[in-house]
Scaffold this motif. Structure first.
Motif, PDB file in Angstrom:
ATOM      1  N   THR A 115       0.812  -1.227   0.000  1.00 40.83           N
ATOM      2  CA  THR A 115       0.000   0.000   0.000  1.00 40.83           C
ATOM      3  C   THR A 115       0.839   1.267   0.000  1.00 40.83           C
ATOM      4  O   THR A 115       0.287   2.374  -0.028  1.00 40.83           O
ATOM      5  N   VAL A 125      -7.079   3.188   0.424  1.00 40.09           N
ATOM      6  CA  VAL A 125      -6.900   1.832  -0.089  1.00 40.09           C
ATOM      7  C   VAL A 125      -8.269   1.230  -0.374  1.00 40.09           C
ATOM      8  O   VAL A 125      -9.129   1.193   0.508  1.00 40.09           O
ATOM      9  N   PHE A 130      -7.508  -4.462  -3.033  1.00 41.35           N
ATOM     10  CA  PHE A 130      -6.332  -4.950  -2.305  1.00 41.35           C
ATOM     11  C   PHE A 130      -6.449  -6.450  -2.056  1.00 41.35           C
ATOM     12  O   PHE A 130      -5.506  -7.216  -2.317  1.00 41.35           O
TER      13      PHE A 130
END
Length: 247
Positions: A115, A125, A130
């Motif tokens: 990140t 994020v 992710f």
């Protein structure tokens, strides 16, 4: 009658690209007037002998080096006209990078390394994305580990995930398997190809390895700073044949 297949859109291109180093009699023309397109949602490999200009081409396309002449357009923007600040923002927000050296921060965990580009850009994020990227690279049980606790292949997969987590327009990979054994190389290459097929990513990869290049949709060949050939839907065998003809 089957309809004519539609060519993919172009995500990045160069026209008349020239890069020289030195002056006078010591001038080296690393790129000598290259015209090339890179397709959106495809993996393109760049190959050529040492000194052919393949890494220089990638660096100029990615805004890591400025061309001496010609133009480079990435995701609709002419990068040769950008200031250093604009280039930094472009690299931070719309481009992803994977290098032979993993370039991980040793004091950060795998999750924190992944990140990092978003944290630097102060962007939130996307946890779903992710999670999808982490699942694709198979690192779900390694996120709390620091680089020293990971194998070379795992470190490079962290680097790949870091390149993809910000949803860049293009990922540029320079010899991404150069420091890896054959098993780890296969893992990283498989992930790069899946990032294109499953996540819609666009990838441009410099490699000297025909097996690595064989995962690409297209291979472009450089020689003495010029584009000297290309190959669609390659295999390791057809790449070797092409390299023999070009040599």
């Amino acid at each position: 009658m089957d309809p004519t297949p539609v060519a993919p859109a172009v995500i990045a291109h160069a026209r008349g690209l020239v890069k020289t180093y030195g002056t006078g009699e010591t001038t080296v023309r690393a790129l000598d007037g290259i015209d090339v397109d890179f397709a959106r949602g495809r993996l393109t490999a760049i190959m050529g002998p040492s000194g052919s200009g393949k890494s220089t081409l990638m660096h100029c396309m990615a805004g890591l080096d400025r061309a001496t002449a010609g133009s480079v357009v990435v995701d609709g923007d002419e990068i040769g006209r950008m200031s250093e600040r604009q280039l930094t923002r472009l690299r931070r927000t719309r481009l992803g990078f994977v290098f032979q050296a993993y370039n991980l921060v040793p004091t950060l965990t795998a999750a924190e390394n992944i990140t990092l580009p978003l944290d630097i850009a102060r962007r939130p994020v996307d946890r779903a994305h992710f999670d999808a990227v982490v699942a694709a690279v198979g690192l779900g049980d390694r996120l709390s580990h620091r680089p020293s606790e990971l194998s070379g292949g795992q470190q490079q997969r962290v680097a790949c995930a870091r390149a993809l987590v910000s949803r860049p327009a293009v990922v540029f990979a320079d010899e991404p398997t150069g420091n890896l054994d054959s098993h780890s190389s296969g893992e990283v290459l498989g992930f790069l190809r899946r990032s294109v097929d499953d996540l819609g990513q666009s990838v441009v990869m410099v490699t000297h390895d025909p097996n690595a290049a064989s995962i690409a949709h297209r291979v472009v060949f450089l020689g003495d700073g010029r584009l000297v050939g290309e190959l669609l839907d390659p295999t390791a065998g057809t790449i070797l044949d092409a390299l023999r003809e070009l040599s």
